[in-house]
Design an enzyme around this catalytic site. Structure first.
Site, short mmCIF file in Angstrom:
data_model
loop_
_atom_site.label_atom_id
_atom_site.label_comp_id
_atom_site.label_asym_id
_atom_site.label_seq_id
_atom_site.Cartn_x
_atom_site.Cartn_y
_atom_site.Cartn_z
N CYS A 28 0.82 -1.23 0.00
CA CYS A 28 0.00 0.00 0.00
C CYS A 28 0.85 1.26 0.00
O CYS A 28 0.34 2.35 -0.29
CB CYS A 28 -0.94 0.01 1.19
N HIS A 48 -3.52 7.09 2.71
CA HIS A 48 -3.93 5.77 2.24
C HIS A 48 -5.32 5.48 2.81
O HIS A 48 -5.59 5.76 3.98
CB HIS A 48 -2.92 4.72 2.73
N ASN A 69 -10.29 -0.44 0.24
CA ASN A 69 -8.82 -0.39 0.22
C ASN A 69 -8.32 -0.98 -1.12
O ASN A 69 -8.55 -2.14 -1.41
CB ASN A 69 -8.30 -1.21 1.41
#
Ligand code: UT7
Length: 329
Positions: free
Chosen positions: A115, A256, A286
């Site tokens: 990520c 994020h 996500n």
């Protein structure tokens, strides 16, 4: 940053058409909309079609970023694709993208930092330009996490989605562009988050996996949550300090998008209001390396960043890894 100033010339995003809602998930596993919304903030996520791989999503986002930048693909010196779900191991997704874009003068490579991958990609791209090695670099985050998600596991299947975001970096005027980067890793936390474990040299086939290990994304949610809340605050503070700024200078934070509770905890610690933070986790869930460039592209589309603004990007994820960037828009 040392060298000539480097800024963002164009942004683009692409998300697949198919929407998977919390109500759809209620039919698939024992969960409910209320649990998902209160624990994660996610309402829906996008799922790629069977024909779409990471390079296809990357291509759509990149086309738009190049168009917005007004830069032809032949002017790119480098393409970096950050992904944990590449089309295949070789050729790289970046090479597949280079061919489709017709970016015949560009070097191309994939980058693996989960990520945090997009911010790692930006740091690479910006430094190549600052040093004078390249003029224009395309940095892409693209993920098809639905391919590595177990849709019988309620702990994980509610979290992840598919999509891609891209930026074109290039030289900019003095006083604008990237001011600082900070990248970090803690390999001792590697077992807290795993994904795409089959097909590499450790476990070539699913039958090679040790007892209890799955080919799908798996995480120790509570431990990753604690790490995420801690790193969001400390990373934002330290990357701002490197830029000679403080949290009071933030015009827009693009974090994020993993869980609204992580973002809210960071907002509280950094004393930020809703209009200073880009949030779209409710619509996409996500998407690993793609969340920050998609959120940045949407912030630009919505007119939430203007020339001279201080923009902060912060990512964290598997590895464990983290990466932050500060720029004057
Ligand atoms: O991008 C990479 C970085 N990853 C992250 O940032 C993820 C960080 N972690 C998280 O976001 C959260 O830990 C999760 C959203 C993954 C989980 O939320 P949580 O508040 O930590 O829940 P939990 O795992 O502690 O589970 C609480 C309860 C459990 O039941 P018991 O054991 O208390 O009876 C779970 O079985 O909730 C249960 N549960 C669910 N219930 C309904 C877990 N998933 C679900 C579900 N629906 N989907």
């Amino acid at each position: 940053m040392i060298g000539r100033p480097v800024g963002v010339h164009g942004t683009g995003k692409y998300v697949p058409e198919r929407i998977l809602t919390n109500q759809d998930l209620e039919q698939m596993v024992e969960t409910n909309d209320e649990w998902i919304v209160t624990r994660t903030g996610i309402k829906e996520r996008r799922i790629a079609s069977e024909q779409e791989a990471a390079s296809d999503l990357a291509y759509e986002a990149s086309r738009i970023a190049l168009e917005n930048a007004g830069i032809g693909p032949e002017r790119l010196g480098l393409i970096i694709v950050s992904t944990m779900t590449p089309d295949v191991a070789c050729p790289s997704t970046a090479c597949i993208l280079q061919e489709r874009l017709g970016a015949k003068n560009a070097a191309a490579f994939d980058l693996s930092a989960a990520c945090s991958g997009f911010v790692y990609g930006l740091a690479n791209g910006a430094n190549f330009i600052a040093s004078g090695m390249y003029d224009y670099v395309l940095v892409v985050g693209s993920e098809v996490l639905s391919r590595v998600t177990d849709y019988t596991d309620r702990n994980t299947c509610i979290l992840f989605g598919d999509g891609a975001g891209a930026v074109v970096l290039g030289p900019t005027e003095e006083g604008r562009g990237f001011l600082s980067f900070e990248l970090g890793a803690d390999g001792s936390g590697g077992s807290l988050l795993r994904g795409g474990c089959v097909g590499g040299s450790r476990y070539p086939k699913e039958s090679d996996l040790p007892e209890g290990m799955t080919p799908h994304i798996w995480q120790n949610g509570r431990e990753v949550f604690k790490f995420a809340v801690r790193i969001m605050e400390t990373l934002t503070e330290s990357v701002l300090a490197k830029a000679g700024k403080t949290k009071r200078d933030i015009d827009l934070l693009v974090p994020h998008q993993a869980n609204i509770r992580i973002i809210h905890a960071a907002m509280e610690k950094l004393e930020l209001s809703e209009d200073q933070v880009m949030i779209n986790v409710d619509r996409y869930g996500n998407i690993s390396a793609a969340t920050i460039p998609i959120a940045l592209a949407e912030a630009v589309e919505e007119g939430r960043v203007k020339k001279g603004d201080t923009v902060v990007l912060v990512g964290f994820g598997g590895g464990l890894t983290w990466g932050g960037a500060v720029l004057t828009w």
